[in-house]
Write a protein that holds these residues in place. Structure first.
Motif, short mmCIF file in Angstrom:
data_model
loop_
_atom_site.label_atom_id
_atom_site.label_comp_id
_atom_site.label_asym_id
_atom_site.label_seq_id
_atom_site.Cartn_x
_atom_site.Cartn_y
_atom_site.Cartn_z
N VAL A 146 0.84 -1.20 0.00
CA VAL A 146 0.00 0.00 0.00
C VAL A 146 0.88 1.25 0.00
CG1 VAL A 146 -1.74 1.29 1.32
CG2 VAL A 146 -1.86 -1.21 1.22
N GLU A 147 0.56 2.18 -0.89
CA GLU A 147 1.29 3.45 -0.95
C GLU A 147 0.55 4.50 -0.12
OE1 GLU A 147 2.96 6.58 -4.36
OE2 GLU A 147 1.38 5.16 -4.89
N VAL A 148 1.23 5.05 0.88
CA VAL A 148 0.64 6.10 1.71
C VAL A 148 0.73 7.43 0.96
CG1 VAL A 148 0.84 7.38 3.88
CG2 VAL A 148 1.15 4.88 3.86
N LEU A 149 -0.42 8.09 0.76
CA LEU A 149 -0.44 9.33 -0.01
C LEU A 149 -0.56 10.58 0.86
CD1 LEU A 149 -2.78 8.31 -2.98
CD2 LEU A 149 -0.30 8.29 -2.91
N ALA A 150 -1.12 10.44 2.07
CA ALA A 150 -1.25 11.62 2.95
C ALA A 150 -1.36 11.18 4.40
CB ALA A 150 -2.46 12.45 2.56
N GLU A 151 -0.82 12.04 5.27
CA GLU A 151 -0.95 11.82 6.72
C GLU A 151 -1.40 13.13 7.36
OE1 GLU A 151 2.27 9.88 8.79
OE2 GLU A 151 2.96 8.91 6.94
N TYR A 152 -2.07 12.99 8.51
CA TYR A 152 -2.44 14.16 9.29
C TYR A 152 -2.16 13.84 10.75
CZ TYR A 152 -5.06 17.62 11.85
OH TYR A 152 -5.41 18.60 12.73
#
Length: 196
Positions: A146-152
């Motif tokens: 899985v490619e992580v595209l955004a974090e908060y």
């Protein structure tokens, strides 16, 4: 011509259709299983995941959506849609669609009254995207595929795996159509490959 469907059982369906059309492609509300055959990609909108699952069971959508994704056709889940896609949900025995190799926690950012907006750095976008978080889930863990595209705030809020895209927030509730455009590009690429 590419057509993107929005599962029309619950949630911000109309707003997703408007965002799809703003990207220059046709949007179609999907209320019956056989209508899946008429679209090249599918958005599963936000809403309430338990209610959405009940409606998907009532209208027998679970297996057909799995088959749709297995053909390589892209699926994008937003907010509750992300919960529907995950292959593991914390505090629940079974997953719904199990199409995205992630674990999710529901209502991670508090209740409806705790809704907020935040500027997110999204991989592939050249400027921040404003995420609208409403009783949002988050991804607690993701497989290496899985490619992580955004974090908060240290939490994963957007991810992609092959033809499956998911985010914790509501991109359709802003006038910024770049995430819908990102999905539309996935749909166009997949349609080209599948038509060869």
């Amino acid at each position: 011509m590419v057509t993107v469907g929005v599962l029309g059982l619950q949630g911000a369906v109309r707003e997703h259709i408007q965002s799809i059309e703003a990207c220059g492609v046709e949007g179609k509300i999907i209320k019956r299983v056989e209508e899946l055959e008429t679209v090249d990609g599918l958005i599963i909108p936000g809403g309430e995941s338990t209610t959405m699952r009940r409606l998907m069971d009532t209208y027998q959508f679970i297996e057909p959506i799995k088959a749709f994704a297995a053909q390589g056709k892209p699926v994008f889940g937003t907010c509750a849609g992300l919960i529907m896609l995950a292959n593991h949900i914390e505090d629940r025995e079974d997953a719904h669609l199990g199409l995205l190799n992630v674990s999710v926690a529901r209502n991670s950012f508090g209740r409806q009254v705790d809704s907020f907006e935040a500027d997110l750095e999204v991989k592939g976008l050249n400027a921040p995207f404003t995420g609208v978080f409403i009783r949002a889930p988050h991804i607690t863990s993701a497989d290496p595929s899985v490619e992580v595209l955004a974090e908060y705030d240290g939490r994963i809020v957007m991810a992609k795996e092959n033809n499956i895209l998911g985010c914790s927030f509501h991109p359709e509730l802003t006038d910024d159509h770049r995430l819908t455009e990102m999905f539309v590009k996935m749909v166009k690429t997949s349609k080209t490959k599948l038509s060869v």
